[in-house]
Design a protein around this motif. Sequence first.
Motif, mmCIF file in Angstrom:
data_model
loop_
_atom_site.group_PDB
_atom_site.id
_atom_site.type_symbol
_atom_site.label_atom_id
_atom_site.label_comp_id
_atom_site.label_asym_id
_atom_site.label_seq_id
_atom_site.Cartn_x
_atom_site.Cartn_y
_atom_site.Cartn_z
ATOM 1 N N THR A 101 1.018 -1.276 0.086
ATOM 2 C CA THR A 101 -0.280 0.111 0.451
ATOM 3 C C THR A 101 1.031 0.682 0.380
ATOM 4 N N LYS A 103 1.407 5.211 1.417
ATOM 5 C CA LYS A 103 -0.009 6.019 2.095
ATOM 6 C C LYS A 103 0.871 7.677 2.056
ATOM 7 N N ASP A 122 -4.939 13.649 -7.325
ATOM 8 C CA ASP A 122 -3.599 12.587 -7.606
ATOM 9 C C ASP A 122 -4.033 12.630 -9.573
ATOM 10 N N TRP A 126 -11.099 8.430 -9.486
ATOM 11 C CA TRP A 126 -11.400 7.556 -8.173
ATOM 12 C C TRP A 126 -13.675 7.788 -7.671
ATOM 13 N N CYS A 146 -10.947 3.432 -8.193
ATOM 14 C CA CYS A 146 -10.685 3.940 -9.333
ATOM 15 C C CYS A 146 -11.510 3.233 -9.703
ATOM 16 N N LYS A 158 -8.638 4.608 -2.357
ATOM 17 C CA LYS A 158 -7.822 5.340 -1.352
ATOM 18 C C LYS A 158 -8.083 6.177 -0.044
ATOM 19 N N VAL A 172 -4.002 10.552 3.419
ATOM 20 C CA VAL A 172 -4.626 10.043 2.304
ATOM 21 C C VAL A 172 -3.955 9.784 2.068
ATOM 22 N N THR A 173 -4.545 7.990 2.109
ATOM 23 C CA THR A 173 -3.606 6.631 1.967
ATOM 24 C C THR A 173 -4.453 6.141 0.840
ATOM 25 N N TYR A 174 -3.360 5.498 -0.336
ATOM 26 C CA TYR A 174 -3.668 4.838 -1.306
ATOM 27 C C TYR A 174 -3.253 3.674 -1.633
ATOM 28 N N GLY A 258 0.765 3.917 -6.280
ATOM 29 C CA GLY A 258 -0.969 4.095 -6.005
ATOM 30 C C GLY A 258 -0.924 5.465 -6.219
ATOM 31 N N PHE A 260 -0.159 9.574 -6.453
ATOM 32 C CA PHE A 260 -1.154 10.737 -5.959
ATOM 33 C C PHE A 260 0.314 11.917 -6.663
#
Length: 327
Positions: A101, A103, A122, A126, A146, A158, A172-174, A258, A260
């Motif tokens: 992952t 983040k 990013d 989404w 996505c 995300k 923001v966590t990807y 991921g 960003f």
Amino acid sequence: MENGTMNDNKSMNKSCLLHILSEGEEEMRRLSLNLNEPQKAAAMQVQKKFSRAIDIVNSMEVTGMQQMPVSGSPGQSGSGSPRSEGSERSLKKRKGTVKRTIKVQCTVPNSGPLDAASAPDDGYSWRKYGQKKILNATHPRSYYRCTFQKTQNCQALKQVQRSDEDPTIFDVTYQGEHVCAQHAAQTSLTQSLGHQHIIPTQNESDKQFMLDFTNPNPSFLIETHESGHDEQGTIISPSFSISSNPNVFSPSSTSFGGAFSSGFGSSGASDSNYFSAFPNEFGGDFAGVSNFHGSDFELNDVMPCSGTNDFSIEQPTYPFNSPHAFK
DNA sequence: GCAATTTGACCTCG
DNA sequence: CGAGGTCAAATTGC
């Protein structure tokens, strides 16, 4: 979870961190020798920031290293169980999902209304699929996937959460990897702009990369989590910024899968401060997409002095002074 | 009408 | 059992 062990780890991690920073500094110094003037100046800047980071780490109490400076622990002041627990949990929640992952933690300048939609844009499309109120957090967490998940089987996810303490900060966590068509487009865009994005892979490990763009200085934190089972690790690099020359430090073909970038929502096209630099250790393993993407990226490559996967280094974001606002 | 968002219910994990 | 993550029906917007 015992305190003594944790302190030992932190002590060890501190020296690991110093090791990394020293190498980063050294690498920058070497690199600057091969650059021409404008780039050289910027490289020197970065080198100085490594030096400063080293100083700060040196002056840091081991027990103090756990604190996160900017963000990260919304509403958890005093609770003593900030983000690390939360992020770990959030990422392990479902088994059989993403293994690596990314983040990203973003701080946006105070510009206009801030809501979930103001979350860092990013460049990917989404689709929101959920929102959840989080314990001890004023603001809910939003969940995105996505847009092309169905059509192109793109598994990227995300999460966006706004910090309580500083509403300009978004966490923001990807999670997962973009395999959709926009990823290719994004990659070339990334290269041309000097962005980066992470391409996580779906392997047995779980790794996070956390970036922190702090107003007015874009900076970043890198956090990796390895959670095969009970293992976990956290590395947070010193943050630093590149003031005005986005090209200085772009590792070729940087691709942080991921996804960003530093384009924040409507703040739109900024032409500077797209950040693409990594300390030496990370440069080899992170900046090169090919390495990162593959299975040859291991925590132990990054932290050679770490004998175990059970470690945790955390370090504040240093507000390196940059005259250039991030928008 | 279609696609995106909202939101309550459900699922999974610790 | 509680918290976080996901699903999917309902709603909204273009």
